[in-house]
Every structure is written in C-alpha cells, then in structure tokens.
Design an enzyme around this catalytic site. Structure first.
Site, PDB file in Angstrom:
ATOM      1  N   GLU A  15       0.900  -1.141   0.035  1.00 14.41           N
ATOM      2  CA  GLU A  15       0.050   0.093   0.112  1.00 14.41           C
ATOM      3  C   GLU A  15       0.865   1.147  -0.066  1.00 14.41           C
ATOM      4  OE1 GLU A  15      -0.531  -2.542   1.865  1.00 14.41           O
ATOM      5  OE2 GLU A  15      -2.637  -3.226   1.749  1.00 14.41           O
ATOM      6  N   PHE A  48     -11.377  -7.588  13.775  1.00 17.13           N
ATOM      7  CA  PHE A  48     -10.100  -7.935  12.976  1.00 17.13           C
ATOM      8  C   PHE A  48      -9.948  -7.011  11.851  1.00 17.13           C
ATOM      9  CE2 PHE A  48      -9.232 -10.107   8.790  1.00 17.13           C
ATOM     10  CZ  PHE A  48      -7.810 -10.597   9.294  1.00 17.13           C
ATOM     11  N   GLN A  49      -8.713  -6.479  11.690  1.00 21.90           N
ATOM     12  CA  GLN A  49      -8.460  -5.551  10.617  1.00 21.90           C
ATOM     13  C   GLN A  49      -9.011  -4.224  10.983  1.00 21.90           C
ATOM     14  OE1 GLN A  49      -8.198  -7.140   6.573  1.00 21.90           O
ATOM     15  NE2 GLN A  49      -6.442  -7.900   6.910  1.00 21.90           N
ATOM     16  N   LYS A  68     -17.639  -0.903   6.105  1.00 18.69           N
ATOM     17  CA  LYS A  68     -17.945  -1.624   4.978  1.00 18.69           C
ATOM     18  C   LYS A  68     -19.539  -1.678   4.912  1.00 18.69           C
ATOM     19  CE  LYS A  68     -17.431  -6.436   3.332  1.00 18.69           C
ATOM     20  NZ  LYS A  68     -16.927  -7.813   3.753  1.00 18.69           N
ATOM     21  N   MET A 125      23.979   9.674   2.179  1.00 18.12           N
ATOM     22  CA  MET A 125      24.003  11.018   2.801  1.00 18.12           C
ATOM     23  C   MET A 125      24.630  10.980   4.359  1.00 18.12           C
ATOM     24  SD  MET A 125      23.658  14.147   2.503  1.00 18.12           S
ATOM     25  CE  MET A 125      22.759  14.848   0.828  1.00 18.12           C
TER      26      MET A 125
END
Lengths: 561, 165
Positions: free
Chosen positions: A50, A112-113, A162, A472
């Site tokens: 993602e 969940f999630q 949802k 760097m």
C-alpha cells in the site's frame, strides 16, 4: 435522486470528479467497492504494497495537477499508507486516500483488521472524515477532492465502513460542498500588492526565491516574466525547482543546505527579497540569523499561517502564487517600464561564471551521471528522485526546463518514494519519458513496485547510483563524526540487475560513462521498464554543503584537508 | 510563569473536531489549562473556550495553525482587557463541626455563592466569578475541609459589540 448502494455511489462520485486512475490494494473491507469497479472506465492499478500505491497516487497528482486517488483496505492496508499520506501532505500534493473500515457496528471493538485511521492520520492530513451513512458518500467524495485540491493543496483521507458501502440510500450527487470555516484565498489584497510592487521597483539588488507554491499554481511563466522585468536573479527551494527554467540567465538554481554557491551567496546580499510559495524550511534558509539579514522581505503565500512562521516579512501577501505574481507584474509595469540595476546584473553574471560546475572528470561521478541523464532525456521528460545524496546531486545539477517535471519528496524526505511515484507519474503522462534517479538504499525500499510498472504497462527508467552506502548519512559521518561509519554500510548479497529481471524489467550495470550513455539512450527509446545500476565511489561527498545550523554563506565546497 | 491566554473558537459540531484542536496544542507542547465547550442553539456549531499558558507570539502562531483547519469556523485570542470571563466551582465541604458549618456558610455568602445541597455533615456550594475570585474562595475554605471540588474553567466573551464572528 436515485437509490443505490454506497459502493456504487462511491464509484459514480469518483467518475463525476473526473478520476481516471485508482491505485491500491483490495481487502475484505473493500470487496463491495471492488465489485463495483468492474463496471467503470476508471483504471484500477493494483499495487504490491500500500505504501507504493500511495506514492503512485502522489506521483500521479504531481504530474497531472489533479488529485491522485489511493484506495486501500482497513487495518494494515490503512496503516501502510501513512508514510505516503504524510509525504503528500508535507509537499502540499493533492492526495485523496480512501480506506476501507470494518462495519459501523464493529468500530471500536478491536475487530479484525480494524484500526482508528482517522485518529492515526489526524496530524498528517489536511482533512479527514469517516462516512457513517451511505447517503453521505457522494458528498464525502466531492468534499475530499475539493479540500485536497484547493487552497494550499494537501492530503485528505476518507474512511468507508463496510456497511456504509453495502447499504443503499437515495443519493444526491449534486449536494453542495461548503465548509463555513474553509475559504481558500486566491486573490491577494491589492494594497499589499501595490506596496510590494513599489518596494520591488525601487530595489537595487532584488532577489526572488520561488518555492513549490509556484509550481503547484502553474505560475512558472509568470515568475519568469517577473524575474525578467525586475532583472532579479531567482533561486528556488527544492520544491520550487523548475519554476524558472534552469538554463535561464537569471536562474540561480537551488538555495539552501545543498544549494548552489551563486544562490547561497547572492540571497544574503539582497536588499529586497521576494519569496513566493515557499515556507522557509530549515533546509532552505540555513541559520535564520544569516538569511538575508539586510533585506526587506516580501512573502507571498497561499497559506496565511506560513507568513511570519519562520521568517518575519515586511510585506505580507496572502494568495495563490499565480494571481499574486500576475498582479505584481501588472503593477510594476504600471509604475515603470522595468529595467533593473546594471551593476547588479553584472554581478550576477560574474557569479554565475565563477561557479560554473567543473568539467566532467574521467570516472563515473555523481555529477557526471546526472549530466548524462539530462543529456539523454527529452526536454519535457519527467524525473522523480528518491532521497539522499543522489537527490541533492539531481537538485543541484539536473536542469529542469518545464515546471512540474522534477518531482521529489522534499518535506518528509521519504526514501523509496521515487520508483512508485514515477509509475504514478507515467500513468498521468503516458506520453512522457519518466525516469527515477535513485540510490541503492532508497531503491531497495520499494523496488518491488517494478512489478506494477511491468504488469500494468507503465514503463519507467530507474537509474540507481550504487555506492553500497546510505550515502548522505555516511557523508555526515565523514564530515561531522570524525569519519566513524555506523549503520551506513551495505554489503549486499543481492544483485540489483538480476533482481529486477525477475520483475520482468530490463536490468543492466554500467561501469563506464560510455556504457551509461549507451544504456540511457536505449532505455529512453524503449517501451519497457529498465533499471540501470551505476556503481559510484562510496567516499564521494555532495558539495556545496552548508553544515546544519550554519548560515547560507558558510559553504563547504570541497573535502577538508 | 507565562500568562494565561484565552482562546475562543467557533467550530463545526462534528465528531473529532475537538480532538483535532487539542491535538494541535499537544503537537506544539502546550498543556491546556482549561477547556469549556458546548454545542450552539443551532447544533451545527460548537463554541469552545480554551485557556493555555504560553508566550503571546507562540500562541498567535498556534491560533493561525488552528484557523486553517477545515472544521474551524473562527478562532481568536481574546484581549483580556476587553473580555469578561467567568469560572464556576462546585465545592463540597466537610461541615460536621457546627463551627465549621457556620464559617462555611459565612464564606459562601461573602463570595455570593449558592448552597446547592446541605447535609448534616456536608455542604455543596456553587461559586461563580473570575478565575481569581474562585481561586481565592477555594483558598478561604481549604482549612474547613474540601471533600471534593469541580471547576468548569473559564468561559469568556468580549465586551461591547465585538463578537467572535
């Protein structure tokens, strides 16, 4: 008013907003939405992680000037875009993130999630919102696009539980979006503008500093016209690079920590300093005490809270860079015919000549690689960078001829941004060559996105400057830590060129400038993704450099004896 | 100690707006001294009064950051000289001793307080006034024995025709 599910309304609303691409990864909470995506012309670009999808949407936004859309599932899908959202927000890029969420009845139960992504992203978004009723989806999509892409642009996140996507409601796609407290200001105050015009007209040694606000407003042409009218040398911040063509006689190039000498020496000598669309970042100003101490500062910005935040200005002009600069040009024209101070112009020319970058040495140096890339690319090619030494080399030496063709993670400094951002930029501008200038550390963070470039036919070129170092930090350790290396060496077993072949990309390592030039030409002409690995000296420092906390004129230009 | 600043806000009455505002204070390291908030008559807006210690310049910058939030309609640092402000305290005192009860009633009267509840051994008083008045009252009744106390913190509006909007 028509009745439909929230998921369908979401897709219809995206269509109405002119969205062409959605970048993301699906998941349980997005199943209803992804089902509806079968019936739309919006192109879905599936990602591999993602974070990469968020950077693609960001790259799309910067390359197109329209909001980029990333769509991810709840929980880990949502937390994985946090870096991408923060990157866009810090660089004022219009990124719109849609996150799936567990159903409203489960919210707050550690389902969940489930993650409270509204809470998580509160301080890294311009605005965020959880939709709680399906009938509000059209409004929320419209509001997200509006907020992201107006005023000072930024990142917006909309959370979609949802059940809100599966439930049906009467949908009003014409619902008005207005926030009583959000009134983006575009037109500047004419009185302030007139004062600024007068002060600039009387300036003996005017200097302009242009920031990302000029690029974002599409005001490059106006800026160049103003610089010419005043005969004012013009430096840019990192985000402002390209707002005036790099090869323009009045262009001083990059200002700041890794700025060019002509910029860092001339800005403190200004008697009037016009700063447009820049927020005086610490990387741009160096120590504030040495930043244009004798100058009357005129600050123009679209975000009023940036004015006087870091540097006090005398004249404060609040508005969009385009009408601000346009108005200034008109006012100055009305005051006099333009002209400029001959002595000042002469000094600028002298400066530019004395700081011409050295001729290419024999071996493969960072500078030589950047020049070769510029030489091989068409004038209008889009270049992204990752973050580190290669980024500063590009900022210093890569010539940009058109605003918005140099894209980089400036504010957040997100390593791994360049490759996915290039893919997003290619989606926005398939007609252009898109090349990411990267380093080995950055490239290894998100190189798996090459799978998307290949499979989705969004070909890009990546040049990886490989010094087997987090260069760097290694440079700072050489300069400020007595040369004690810690946590910077990379003794890879992995072979980049072999690795990228497994993604279906063409991978090649070049050992000489001649090989590099040949491979660059081939890659630019090809219609497939190419990664060119260029081994460079691990001990090479990027100069000029102003040590942190020092003033613009305290420039290190070479290794200390 | 740095002075107490009064910040007055009109915001959209939506979940999360107060969180976003207090989050901004937290980010800059400000500790909110008091906060009062209530939805307006029209329920679309909420009026909030926040007090915070801090340097005036720093507070002004913070106010500008908050002003730019999409859900904030108006925010202003109030000029203390042009502002009336009130704080309300509910104080439960231990008054089993008749002498203590007499002194408590006397002190409450002196501060023009109200008795909200009286039991054989406790009194609940309501005292309203400026922050200093309420603080002084609390100090004056401390030796009697404060069982429990709750204060609203400052709410404030500007004098004359000046308004937040």
């Amino acid at each position: 008013m028509t009745e439909m599910t929230g998921a369908r309304a979401y897709i219809r609303a995206l269509e109405r907003e002119g969205v062409t691409h959605v970048f993301g990864i699906t998941g349980a909470a997005l199943i209803p939405i992804c089902d509806e995506m079968l019936d739309t012309d919006i192109r879905y670009v599936p990602g591999v992680h993602e974070q990469g999808s968020a950077h693609m949407a960001d790259g799309y936004a910067r390359a197109s000037g329209r909001p980029g859309v990333v769509q991810v599932t709840s929980g880990p899908g949502a937390t994985n875009i946090v870096t991408g959202v923060a990157t866009a927000q810090l660089d004022s890029s219009p990124l719109v993130a849609f996150t799936g969420q567990v159903s409203m009845g489960m919210v707050g139960t550690d389902a969940f999630q489930e993650v409270d992504i509204i809470g998580v992203t509160a301080s890294i978004t311009k605005w965020n919102h959880q939709v709680r009723e399906p009938g509000r989806i059209p409004w929320a999509v419209k509001a997200a696009m509006y907020v992201a892409n107006t005023g000072r642009k930024g990142a917006v996140l909309v959370d979609l539980p949802k059940n809100v996507t599966t439930d049906s409601a009467e949908m009003d796609f014409d619902a008005e979006v207005s926030f009583p407290g959000y009134r983006p200001r575009l037109q500047p105050d004419p009185a302030e503008l007139e004062w600024a015009a007068r002060v600039l007209s009387e300036a003996r040694q005017p200097v302009i500093v242009a920031g990302g606000g000029v690029v974002s407003a599409g005001a490059g042409r106006e800026l160049t016209e103003l610089a010419e009218l005043l005969m004012a040398p013009t430096a840019t911040s990192l985000m402002g690079k390209g707002s005036i063509p790099s090869n323009h006689p009045l262009s001083l190039g990059l200002l700041g920590m890794h700025g060019r000498e002509e910029a860092n020496y001339l800005v403190p000598d200004a008697d009037v300093l016009l700063v447009v669309g820049s927020r005086f970042s610490d990387r741009t100003t160096g120590s504030l005490a040495g930043f244009a101490p004798g100058a009357r500062i005129i600050h123009m910005d679209i975000d009023r809270s940036e004015i006087d935040k870091n540097v006090e200005s005398v004249i404060k002009v609040w508005g969009d860079a385009k009408p601000c600069i346009r108005g200034l040009v008109d006012q100055i024209r009305a005051l006099r015919a333009g002209g400029g101070n001959g002595e000042w112009v002469h000094k600028i020319e002298e400066f530019r000549r004395s700081y011409e970058a050295p001729e290419d040495a024999d071996g493969i140096t960072g500078l030589a690689v950047i020049r070769a890339i510029r030489h091989a690319l068409p004038g209008d090619a889009l270049v992204t960078t990752d973050v580190g030494q290669h980024q500063m080399l590009a900022a210093l030496h890569y010539d940009v001829y058109e605003p918005g063709t140099f894209l980089t993670s400036g504010g957040l400094g997100t390593m791994g941004w360049g490759t996915p951002a290039a893919i997003g930029a290619k989606a926005a501008r398939p007609d252009r060559v898109v090349l990411n200038i990267s380093g080995d550390g950055s490239f290894a963070m998100t190189e798996n996105n090459l799978a998307v470039a290949v499979d989705e036919d969004l070909p890009i070129v990546v040049v990886v400057l490989n010094n087997h170092m987090l260069g760097m930090v290694a440079q700072w350790q050489r300069l400020f830590m007595g040369g004690r290396y810690s946590a910077v060496k990379r003794e890879y077993t992995l072979d980049f060129t072999e690795l990228v072949k497994t993604y279906g990309a063409h991978g090649v390592k070049t050992e000489t400038m001649k090989e590099l030039n040949t491979e660059l030409r081939r890659a630019v002409a090809a219609d497939y993704t190419t990664v060119i690995e260029v081994p460079i000296d691990p001990e090479e420092n990027v100069y000029p450099m102003i040590p942190p906390g020092m003033s613009l004129k305290d420039i290190l230009t070479d290794d200390l004896p | 100690m740095t002075p107490l600043n009064i910040i007055s806000l009109m915001v959209e009455n939506k979940p999360g707006v107060l969180f976003n505002i207090s989050n901004n204070f937290r980010r800059k390291g400000f500790n909110i001294h008091s906060i009062t908030a209530i939805a307006g008559e029209d329920v679309d807006t909420t009026r909030i009064t926040i007090t915070v210690r801090g340097d005036a310049h720093e507070i002004t910058k913070l106010v500008e950051q908050i002003e730019k939030m999409v859900d904030v309609i108006k925010v202003k640092r109030l000029d203390p000289l042009r502002t009336v402000q009130r704080d309300l305290a509910l104080v439960k005192l231990s008054t089993a001793d008749p002498m203590a009860q007499e002194e408590a009633l006397d002190t409450i009267n002196r501060y023009k307080g109200q008795i909200l509840d009286i039991k054989p051994d406790t009194i609940i008083a309501e005292v309203t006034g400026s922050v200093n008045e309420v603080t002084e009252f609390m100090r004056d009744v401390k030796h009697i024995g404060i069982v429990e106390a709750a204060r609203t913190g400052i709410t404030a509006i500007e004098k004359g025709w000046i308004t937040l909007e």
